[in-house]
Design a protein around this motif. Structure first.
Motif, PDB file in Angstrom:
ATOM      1  N   CYS A 125       0.842  -1.204   0.000  1.00 51.11           N
ATOM      2  CA  CYS A 125       0.000   0.000   0.000  1.00 51.11           C
ATOM      3  C   CYS A 125       0.875   1.251   0.000  1.00 51.11           C
ATOM      4  N   SER A 126       0.593   2.159  -0.908  1.00 54.07           N
ATOM      5  CA  SER A 126       1.382   3.395  -1.013  1.00 54.07           C
ATOM      6  C   SER A 126       1.182   4.303   0.185  1.00 54.07           C
ATOM      7  N   ALA A 136      -5.754 -11.635  -3.474  1.00 58.14           N
ATOM      8  CA  ALA A 136      -7.133 -11.639  -3.989  1.00 58.14           C
ATOM      9  C   ALA A 136      -7.528 -10.246  -4.474  1.00 58.14           C
ATOM     10  N   ARG A 137      -7.138  -9.223  -3.729  1.00 60.79           N
ATOM     11  CA  ARG A 137      -7.453  -7.846  -4.141  1.00 60.79           C
ATOM     12  C   ARG A 137      -6.696  -7.480  -5.407  1.00 60.79           C
ATOM     13  N   LEU A 138      -5.449  -7.875  -5.492  1.00 59.28           N
ATOM     14  CA  LEU A 138      -4.648  -7.561  -6.679  1.00 59.28           C
ATOM     15  C   LEU A 138      -5.163  -8.306  -7.907  1.00 59.28           C
ATOM     16  N   ALA A 150      -8.356  -0.308   3.021  1.00 58.21           N
ATOM     17  CA  ALA A 150      -8.615   0.768   3.980  1.00 58.21           C
ATOM     18  C   ALA A 150      -8.224   2.139   3.442  1.00 58.21           C
ATOM     19  N   HIS A 151      -7.222   2.200   2.556  1.00 57.08           N
ATOM     20  CA  HIS A 151      -6.713   3.489   2.092  1.00 57.08           C
ATOM     21  C   HIS A 151      -6.989   3.752   0.606  1.00 57.08           C
ATOM     22  N   ASP A 156      -4.334  -3.029 -10.988  1.00 56.82           N
ATOM     23  CA  ASP A 156      -3.729  -1.706 -11.108  1.00 56.82           C
ATOM     24  C   ASP A 156      -3.747  -0.923  -9.796  1.00 56.82           C
ATOM     25  N   THR A 157      -4.258  -1.542  -8.722  1.00 56.05           N
ATOM     26  CA  THR A 157      -4.343  -0.803  -7.464  1.00 56.05           C
ATOM     27  C   THR A 157      -2.983  -0.719  -6.775  1.00 56.05           C
TER      28      THR A 157
END
Length: 236
Positions: A95-96, A105-107, A118-119, A112-113
């Protein structure tokens, strides 16, 4: 959360590359959704002066839609490029904002996230409002001068609407600002307001050009006036 494996990273990179190529192909084949040509060139006319207003409205709507689609594609392309750059410098998958490892799973769902759930900035509701709203506030009744502190009683926005409304509209009682409206003739703004006069007396008393000879026009307001015993027949 565990760090991404080389195989997982390779698959995610492939997904980004394929999606990037698809976006670039869509932009190229559609001339950037028609934005490569000017609005005038798109219509094919030297002037739109003789065009029907509905046609002009349709063209304006379609132009706005093309701009929105193009901006969406550009934003998606920028996110993909940022993700590919993060892969090159080794920061991809974290997370940046907080540095926490993003779940695989999110990726997979959003390759491209660059943010954890949360952020994610796209979940925030923007408070930004169009600058036009500063002028269009309040949205209704801003040209109605009935309650103006200077006591203005001339022609205002309400009178203009009533003139237009007299030619008919598509409003229904359900769309009225007045929650107690039950009939179509009550839909308009102050639908029961006198048209062209303030006191009912003014609607049936008339004079000649000199103002010396007074006559009575026995209209609806006249009979209502007499029925409520506001006038005296002997005065005529």
């Amino acid at each position: 959360m565990t760090k991404l494996t080389n195989n997982q990273l390779s698959n995610l990179r492939s997904s980004l590359v394929v999606e990037k190529a698809a976006i670039e192909q869509r932009l190229a084949s559609s001339d950037h959704y028609g934005l490569a040509n000017s609005y005038k060139d798109a219509s094919g006319d030297l002037s739109s002066y003789d065009n029907h207003p509905a046609d002009a409205a349709t063209e304006t709507y379609e132009r706005g839609k093309d701009i929105a689609l193009h901006e969406q594609e550009e934003l998606h392309l920028n996110r993909i490029n940022a993700a590919l750059e993060a892969m090159e410098n080794g920061s991809y998958g974290k997370c940046s904002t907080c540095g926490v490892q993003i779940s695989h799973a999110r990726l997979q769902a959003l390759p491209d996230t660059l943010y954890c759930t949360a952020h994610s900035p796209r979940q925030d509701v923007s408070d930004h409002r169009p600058v036009e709203e500063q002028y269009l506030s309040p949205p209704f009744g801003r040209t109605s001068m009935d309650d103006h502190e200077d006591g203005y009683n001339g022609f205002d926005g309400e009178d203009a609407w009533q003139i237009v409304e007299s030619y008919g509209n598509s409003d229904s009682p359900a769309m009225s600002e007045n929650a107690n409206v039950q009939r179509y003739d009550e839909v308009g703004i102050e639908a029961d307001e006198a048209d062209g006069y303030v006191e009912s007396l003014e609607s049936f008393l008339a004079t000649d050009i000199t103002g010396k000879h007074v006559s009575v026009v026995r209209n609806k307001e006249y009979y209502s006036y007499m029925e409520h015993e506001e006038g005296d027949h002997t005065l005529e």
